[in-house]
Enzyme design. Structure first.
Site, PDB file in Angstrom:
ATOM      1  N   HIS A 200       0.800  -1.226   0.000  1.00 16.60           N
ATOM      2  CA  HIS A 200       0.000   0.000   0.000  1.00 16.60           C
ATOM      3  C   HIS A 200       0.828   1.268   0.000  1.00 16.60           C
ATOM      4  CE1 HIS A 200      -3.180  -2.954   0.735  1.00 16.60           C
ATOM      5  NE2 HIS A 200      -3.804  -2.151  -0.101  1.00 16.60           N
ATOM      6  N   GLU A 442     -11.471 -10.846  -5.027  1.00 13.21           N
ATOM      7  CA  GLU A 442     -10.023 -10.808  -4.795  1.00 13.21           C
ATOM      8  C   GLU A 442      -9.551 -11.962  -3.917  1.00 13.21           C
ATOM      9  OE1 GLU A 442      -9.016  -7.063  -2.919  1.00 13.21           O
ATOM     10  OE2 GLU A 442     -10.832  -7.028  -1.737  1.00 13.21           O
ATOM     11  N   ASP A 466      -4.775  -8.547  -4.588  1.00 12.50           N
ATOM     12  CA  ASP A 466      -4.991  -9.586  -3.588  1.00 12.50           C
ATOM     13  C   ASP A 466      -5.243 -10.943  -4.224  1.00 12.50           C
ATOM     14  OD1 ASP A 466      -4.710  -8.531  -0.952  1.00 12.50           O
ATOM     15  OD2 ASP A 466      -6.390  -7.211  -1.404  1.00 12.50           O
ATOM     16  N   CYS A 513      -9.762  -3.564 -10.832  1.00 10.63           N
ATOM     17  CA  CYS A 513      -9.189  -2.370 -10.218  1.00 10.63           C
ATOM     18  C   CYS A 513      -7.839  -2.628  -9.551  1.00 10.63           C
ATOM     19  CB  CYS A 513     -10.165  -1.757  -9.212  1.00 10.63           C
ATOM     20  SG  CYS A 513     -10.616  -2.883  -7.888  1.00 10.63           S
TER      21      CYS A 513
HETATM   22  C1  PEP Z   1      -6.740  -5.339  -5.079  1.00  9.54           C
HETATM   23  O1  PEP Z   1      -6.570  -6.137  -4.158  1.00  9.54           O
HETATM   24  O2  PEP Z   1      -6.467  -5.563  -6.265  1.00  9.54           O
HETATM   25  C2  PEP Z   1      -7.297  -4.000  -4.781  1.00  9.54           C
HETATM   26  C3  PEP Z   1      -7.612  -3.172  -5.740  1.00  9.54           C
HETATM   27  O3  PEP Z   1      -7.425  -3.644  -3.469  1.00  9.54           O
HETATM   28  P1  PEP Z   1      -6.199  -3.199  -2.547  1.00  9.54           P
HETATM   29  O4  PEP Z   1      -4.990  -3.025  -3.420  1.00  9.54           O
HETATM   30  O5  PEP Z   1      -6.589  -1.931  -1.886  1.00  9.54           O
HETATM   31  O6  PEP Z   1      -6.076  -4.327  -1.601  1.00  9.54           O
HETATM   32 MG    MG Z   2      -7.505  -5.790  -2.265  1.00  5.03          MG
END
Ligand code: PEP
Ligand code: MG
Length: 591
Positions: A200, A442, A466, A513
């Site tokens: 993140h 995910e 994920d 996403c």
């Molecule tokens: C993902 O897991 O692809 C996602 C978009 O969520 P995050 O990256 O916030 O876990």
């Molecule tokens: Mg995620």
């Protein structure tokens, strides 16, 4: 690219490119942020000097906090900066300041030890309080404790705002909170020993448009503050003590890259439609509401993923309904005509805000995360849903739930959403009646039953960040196993193909996403699999749109079929690289 390296003269470390760009300049190595204090007795004639030492450290810490406050206010607005008022208030509090002085005098102990004892005692009592707000104060106490003690001990704290001149930050690891406190006018780039492309902090670096390379393993060991280096966050390299030739080469590369981005942006208003007329949505991923204006500048696009949990990293407390309402309404008001998908908060894993006391867990990524937090702390979830619903009247609100792993979880979310709607209706508070609800896919179990989940909602969005880590059993932030973290692993590709197919069979649209949506090599494959929406880092919008506009749906279908016939991720990647270079010669800069 081997030609970019000056193998003879430059020492080059290789990591993973996490946020594009090139930075050239001095290095600033951030030390560890842990405070260590030993018992240390003083003699009675040292008392006055120790009290003075303590008072000076408090004054210096306050100056530092005021500076941080001003920088945060400029970068993220006054609400986010309020976190620092609480800390300033604490450093004026008699219960802390006076008690520390008394302890130095009465017990004849050093200033750092005395302050440490006083604050730790308070912190422990607050950490166990029932009230969430008071528990969050414990985190503030921890923060001021470190800050003041570092000043007493003369240790350089890991505070990015202390930079006196622009620098490339080298650190073992950066947390989202570290990243947010940076002074963007001084930080040229980030280079970290740990972390992966989808950790993140890396995602945040992209949001903040700071070039970043992660997973360099030995950067902290090999560099010292003041060294000169080049950070190549396209190739994932850190060039240490570069030669003049390398510096010239990289300056040129940097200006070429900026020209390339400029050219891509020229057609930003054109719709993302393939040559044979298939409409594809291109939306943006954002972490902060202020980013919505930048998204608007990139063309006419909605938000495919608003990661609301970042609101919680910029505040000392769990944001109130009103604060959240203002954030969400702000985004909708900036882009009233485009869909905005607000993802309810996704805590846990590597996202633990200071304002929230998480029980210790052995495997946080497999533990209390996202939807699982809502079930345990329903009030927090209800507050967020109220704020989202109230904001929905300002635009095209969509709601999305993260980490769904089974049907009962999406039903739980839908049920609570309905209850909150009923509550607002009873109170006469307006909200949009037709808010589409989606589930993130995910987790592998959700991928396998995506048809069942699709029946419960209006859209699906594939979270590959994920999905890759859970399906391949590879921690997304661990550089030791990063070689296994492959979007082109045939298992991942089959999951994506099947999720899209199952979603379509149930009549819902399917987006993606995760970071894979921003990968130019993947664009044609995903179009070919029938993906309806790409939600990408705002910086990647022009590139992904350009690719979409230059291809035909039929050729993408053929490509997807071919790619699904390969057995290894390397074969897929090699093949896609060749196709890309042949087809988009003028875009190879982005590879
Ligand atoms: C993902 O897991 O692809 C996602 C978009 O969520 P995050 O990256 O916030 O876990
Ligand atoms: Mg995620």
């Amino acid at each position: 690219m081997a030609t970019r390296r000056e193998k003879k003269k430059d020492l080059v470390l290789k990591g993973t490119a996490a946020s594009p760009g090139i930075a050239i300049g001095k290095i600033y190595v951030l030390g560890s942020n842990d405070v260590s204090v030993d018992y240390s007795a003083i003699s009675s004639h040292e008392v006055d000097a120790k009290i003075k030492e303590f008072q000076t450290a408090v004054a210096d810490a306050k100056d530092e906090i005021r500076l941080l406050k001003a920088q945060t206010e400029r970068a993220l607005g006054p609400d986010s900066a309020k976190i620092f008022d609480v800390q300033l208030f604490m450093l004026d509090d008699e219960a802390i300041v006076h008690k520390t002085i008394e302890k130095i005098r009465a017990e004849l102990v050093s200033a750092d030890y005395s302050f440490y004892q006083v604050v730790t005692e308070l912190e422990e009592s607050m950490a166990t309080m029932k009230d969430e707000y008071m528990r969050a104060r414990a985190a503030d106490l921890r923060d001021i404790k470190k800050r003041v003690i570092f000043h007493i001990q003369g240790v350089q704290q890991k505070v990015l705002s202390k930079l006196s001149e622009p620098a490339i930050i080298v650190a073992k690891e950066l947390t989202p909170s570290d990243t947010i406190s940076l002074d963007r006018t001084k930080v040229l780039g980030f280079a970290t020993d740990f972390g992966g492309r989808t950790s993140h902090a890396a995602i945040m670096a992209r949001s903040l448009k700071v070039p970043s390379v992660v997973g360099l393993v030995v950067a902290c060991q090999r560099l010292k503050t003041g060294d000169y280096a080049i950070l190549d966050a396209h190739e994932g390299l850190l060039v240490i003590h570069p030669s003049d030739t390398s510096i010239r080469k990289y300056r040129k590369l940097n200006s070429d890259y900026q020209g390339f981005e400029q050219r891509l942006r020229q057609h930003k208003e054109l719709p993302p439609v393939t040559k044979d007329g298939k409409d594809i949505e291109v939306a943006a991923n954002i972490e902060f509401s202020v980013e919505s204006s930048y998204v608007k500048e990139q063309g006419l696009h909605g938000i495919g993923l608003f990661r609301t949990e970042y609101l919680f990293f910029t505040r000392p407390h769990f944001p109130s309904e009103e604060e959240q309402f203002n954030e969400y309404a702000g985004v909708l008001k900036t882009i009233p005509d485009q869909p905005v998908i607000i993802r309810t908060f996704d805590f846990g894993g590597d996202k633990i805000p200071d304002s929230f006391s998480f029980p210790p867990e052995d495997n946080p990524f497999l533990g209390l995360r996202a939807i699982r937090v809502y079930q345990k702390y329903q009030d927090l979830f209800r507050t967020q849903l109220r704020a989202i619903l109230r904001a929905s009247i300002f635009g095209k609100m969509h709601i999305m739930f993260p980490m769904i792993s089974c049907v009962s979880e999406i039903r739980f979310c839908q049920q609570l959403l309905q209850e909150v709607k009923d509550e607002l209706s009873a109170e006469g508070i307006p909200f949009a009646r037709d808010i589409p609800v989606g589930a993130m896919i995910e987790v592998p179990s959700a991928a396998v039953i995506s048809d069942l989940i699709a029946k419960e909602c209006d859209f699906l969005s594939i979270g590959t960040n994920d999905l890759i880590q859970y399906s391949l059993a590879v921690d997304r932030g661990n550089e030791l196993v990063a070689y296994l973290y492959k979007p082109y692993n045939p298992a991942v590709l089959r999951f994506i193909r099947d999720i899209i197919k199952r979603g379509h069979e149930q009549g819902v649209w399917v987006g993606l996403c995760g970071e894979m949506a921003s990968d130019p090599l993947a664009t044609m494959v995903l179009i070919g699999m029938g993906l309806d929406e790409f939600s990408v880092s705002p910086v990647s919008i022009p590139l992904i749109k350009t690719i979409i506009r230059r291809v035909e749906f039929g050729e993408c279908q053929n490509l997807a079929e071919r790619v699904l016939s390969f057995s290894t991720p390397d074969e897929v990647e090699k093949y896609l690289g060749e196709v890309f270079k042949r087809k988009f010669q003028d875009l190879t800069f982005c590879l």
